[in-house]
Design a protein around this motif. Structure first.
Motif, PDB file in Angstrom:
ATOM      1  N   LYS A  24       0.831  -1.202   0.000  1.00  0.00           N
ATOM      2  CA  LYS A  24       0.000   0.000   0.000  1.00  0.00           C
ATOM      3  C   LYS A  24       0.866   1.253   0.000  1.00  0.00           C
ATOM      4  O   LYS A  24       0.642   2.187  -0.769  1.00  0.00           O
ATOM      5  N   TYR A  25       1.893   1.269   0.851  1.00  0.00           N
ATOM      6  CA  TYR A  25       2.795   2.422   0.878  1.00  0.00           C
ATOM      7  C   TYR A  25       3.616   2.485  -0.407  1.00  0.00           C
ATOM      8  O   TYR A  25       3.807   3.568  -0.976  1.00  0.00           O
ATOM      9  N   ALA A  26       4.115   1.322  -0.875  1.00  0.00           N
ATOM     10  CA  ALA A  26       4.944   1.289  -2.076  1.00  0.00           C
ATOM     11  C   ALA A  26       4.191   1.859  -3.280  1.00  0.00           C
ATOM     12  O   ALA A  26       4.742   2.655  -4.048  1.00  0.00           O
ATOM     13  N   LYS A  27       2.926   1.475  -3.436  1.00  0.00           N
ATOM     14  CA  LYS A  27       2.143   1.959  -4.566  1.00  0.00           C
ATOM     15  C   LYS A  27       1.846   3.447  -4.437  1.00  0.00           C
ATOM     16  O   LYS A  27       1.800   4.177  -5.431  1.00  0.00           O
ATOM     17  N   GLU A  28       1.676   3.885  -3.195  1.00  0.00           N
ATOM     18  CA  GLU A  28       1.409   5.311  -2.961  1.00  0.00           C
ATOM     19  C   GLU A  28       2.607   6.170  -3.357  1.00  0.00           C
ATOM     20  O   GLU A  28       2.462   7.165  -4.072  1.00  0.00           O
ATOM     21  N   PRO A 163      11.078   7.807  -5.352  1.00  0.00           N
ATOM     22  CA  PRO A 163      12.009   8.627  -4.566  1.00  0.00           C
ATOM     23  C   PRO A 163      12.092   8.073  -3.153  1.00  0.00           C
ATOM     24  O   PRO A 163      11.078   7.662  -2.570  1.00  0.00           O
ATOM     25  N   LEU A 164      13.281   8.037  -2.596  1.00  0.00           N
ATOM     26  CA  LEU A 164      13.409   7.579  -1.219  1.00  0.00           C
ATOM     27  C   LEU A 164      12.789   8.592  -0.274  1.00  0.00           C
ATOM     28  O   LEU A 164      12.798   9.804  -0.530  1.00  0.00           O
ATOM     29  N   ALA A 165      12.241   8.096   0.824  1.00  0.00           N
ATOM     30  CA  ALA A 165      11.689   8.963   1.868  1.00  0.00           C
ATOM     31  C   ALA A 165      12.693   9.039   3.014  1.00  0.00           C
ATOM     32  O   ALA A 165      13.367   8.057   3.329  1.00  0.00           O
ATOM     33  N   LYS A 170       7.405   7.661   9.652  1.00  0.00           N
ATOM     34  CA  LYS A 170       6.568   6.874   8.739  1.00  0.00           C
ATOM     35  C   LYS A 170       7.058   5.440   8.666  1.00  0.00           C
ATOM     36  O   LYS A 170       6.259   4.494   8.688  1.00  0.00           O
ATOM     37  N   LEU A 171       8.377   5.251   8.591  1.00  0.00           N
ATOM     38  CA  LEU A 171       8.926   3.899   8.563  1.00  0.00           C
ATOM     39  C   LEU A 171       8.569   3.147   9.838  1.00  0.00           C
ATOM     40  O   LEU A 171       8.157   1.983   9.795  1.00  0.00           O
ATOM     41  N   ALA A 172       8.694   3.815  10.980  1.00  0.00           N
ATOM     42  CA  ALA A 172       8.366   3.185  12.259  1.00  0.00           C
ATOM     43  C   ALA A 172       6.889   2.789  12.307  1.00  0.00           C
ATOM     44  O   ALA A 172       6.535   1.737  12.854  1.00  0.00           O
ATOM     45  N   GLU A 173       6.030   3.618  11.726  1.00  0.00           N
ATOM     46  CA  GLU A 173       4.589   3.314  11.689  1.00  0.00           C
ATOM     47  C   GLU A 173       4.331   2.029  10.902  1.00  0.00           C
ATOM     48  O   GLU A 173       3.557   1.161  11.336  1.00  0.00           O
ATOM     49  N   ILE A 174       4.966   1.894   9.740  1.00  0.00           N
ATOM     50  CA  ILE A 174       4.798   0.693   8.919  1.00  0.00           C
ATOM     51  C   ILE A 174       5.347  -0.527   9.650  1.00  0.00           C
ATOM     52  O   ILE A 174       4.714  -1.589   9.693  1.00  0.00           O
ATOM     53  N   PHE A 216      11.757  -5.040   2.769  1.00  0.00           N
ATOM     54  CA  PHE A 216      11.069  -4.356   1.676  1.00  0.00           C
ATOM     55  C   PHE A 216      10.701  -2.936   2.089  1.00  0.00           C
ATOM     56  O   PHE A 216      10.949  -1.975   1.350  1.00  0.00           O
ATOM     57  N   ALA A 217      10.139  -2.800   3.276  1.00  0.00           N
ATOM     58  CA  ALA A 217       9.762  -1.466   3.760  1.00  0.00           C
ATOM     59  C   ALA A 217      10.988  -0.570   3.907  1.00  0.00           C
ATOM     60  O   ALA A 217      10.967   0.604   3.499  1.00  0.00           O
ATOM     61  N   ALA A 218      12.064  -1.122   4.473  1.00  0.00           N
ATOM     62  CA  ALA A 218      13.278  -0.318   4.690  1.00  0.00           C
ATOM     63  C   ALA A 218      13.888   0.149   3.376  1.00  0.00           C
ATOM     64  O   ALA A 218      14.574   1.176   3.340  1.00  0.00           O
ATOM     65  N   SER A 219      13.618  -0.580   2.287  1.00  0.00           N
ATOM     66  CA  SER A 219      14.179  -0.214   0.987  1.00  0.00           C
ATOM     67  C   SER A 219      13.618   1.097   0.442  1.00  0.00           C
ATOM     68  O   SER A 219      14.183   1.676  -0.487  1.00  0.00           O
ATOM     69  N   PHE A 220      12.520   1.575   1.013  1.00  0.00           N
ATOM     70  CA  PHE A 220      11.906   2.816   0.562  1.00  0.00           C
ATOM     71  C   PHE A 220      12.340   4.027   1.388  1.00  0.00           C
ATOM     72  O   PHE A 220      11.891   5.141   1.133  1.00  0.00           O
TER      73      PHE A 220
END
Length: 316
Positions: A24-28, A163-165, A170-174, A216-220
């Motif tokens: 969901k985050y990745a697509k956003e 783009p990287l964030a 936000k990462l902690a939330e995910i 995967f999440a950390a990659s963003f």
């Protein structure tokens, strides 16, 4: 005794829930319009190789030159998981311990992820110093929309461009959502399943699913200290136990780095728009080198511009 069906269903549900959480985050973030240009910083050898082969390398996230960004995300996930347990059941404590060990060491079996880094800034001092021979290298400028569209059509893996964030909150939330889903699967009503033959396998699979999605999440994301890099990333992701067969290796001091080749020149040759020469390079020699490389590799039509960095440079 094999694993009971309800536990297999619990693993399936966990996999689907965690996948949805990160996707969901990745697509956003991927849906945001790309910058006009993205720049890949490299040295003279890299420039010639990229032009000659018409390829870019996507390096395994476990073999990045600076893996601190990945470890940063995994450490956040480990801390979140430990904080949620607070002296809970033995199964939960064991899961936290298993994941903490993973965060420290890393295991490819949790999934396979390969990335190539660009920047939306084509003249950034830190990038020149870190990735372009201390300012003597080059930055290849690609039309972002064109090369991103081509990359999305690649058949290997699931491909993302974004783009990287630089947002720890936000990462902690995910990661907290991932941890909560994992704990829900661990804390099933039945007591003592770890004593069963399949109990340790059940817990290990939970840890693997959590680890794969945490990677995967950390990659963003990247630590805010690197915000000036304005990184734009191409990422190919492969599921658990789906290691790509077309992987290659390059030598590094006392180790090998795993990578995949992305043939950007097959369909998007015109995506290369210009080459920026680094601020510490000899202007005359470097410009001749770029011009010679372009001619020798089939870019002799004058469509690729040559520019010079405008940074007044002091080498470190």
């Amino acid at each position: 005794m094999s694993m009971p069906e309800k536990y297999r269903l619990a693993l399936k549900s966990l996999s689907e829930n965690t996948d949805d959480c990160v996707n969901k985050y990745a697509k956003e973030i991927e849906s945001r319009p790309p910058p006009k240009m993205i720049y890949h910083y490299t040295n003279d050898t890299g420039l010639r190789g990229i032009l000659e082969s018409k390829t870019l390398w996507l390096t395994s996230v476990f073999d990045l030159n600076d893996p601190s960004e990945l470890k940063h995300g995994l450490t956040l996930a480990s801390d979140r998981l430990s904080g949620l347990i607070k002296g809970g059941r033995p199964e939960s404590t064991l899961l936290a311990s298993l994941f903490a060990d993973f965060a420290r060491t890393g295991i490819g079996e949790a999934g396979y992820f390969y990335c190539c880094s660009f920047s939306s800034n084509g003249d950034e001092l830190g990038q020149w110093r870190a990735y372009a021979d201390n300012g003597r290298g080059f930055a290849l400028a690609f039309d972002a929309g064109s090369i991103e569209l081509d990359f999305a059509r690649e058949s290997c893996g699931t491909n993302w461009a974004f783009p990287l964030a630089y947002d720890d909150a936000k990462l902690a939330e995910i990661l907290e959502k991932l941890a909560l889903s994992a704990l829900e699967s661990v804390q099933v009503p039945d007591q003592g399943y770890l004593k069963m033959e399949w109990g340790k396998e059940y817990l290990t699979v939970i840890g693997t699913i959590l680890s794969a999605n945490a990677i995967f999440a950390a990659s963003f994301f990247k630590h805010a200290a690197y915000r000036n890099e304005s990184e734009y990333r191409f990422l190919s992701s492969f599921g658990i136990n789906k290691r790509p067969k077309n992987r290659k290796y390059r030598s590094r001091p006392y180790s090998l780095a795993e990578y995949l080749e992305y043939q950007w020149g097959e369909k998007s040759l015109d995506a290369l728009k210009k080459i920026v020469i680094g601020p510490a390079a000899d202007r005359i020699k470097a410009e001749k080198f770029v011009d010679d490389c372009l001619r020798a590799t089939g870019f002799s039509n004058g469509k690729v511009e040559i520019e010079h960095s405008t940074i007044p440079y002091r080498s470190t």
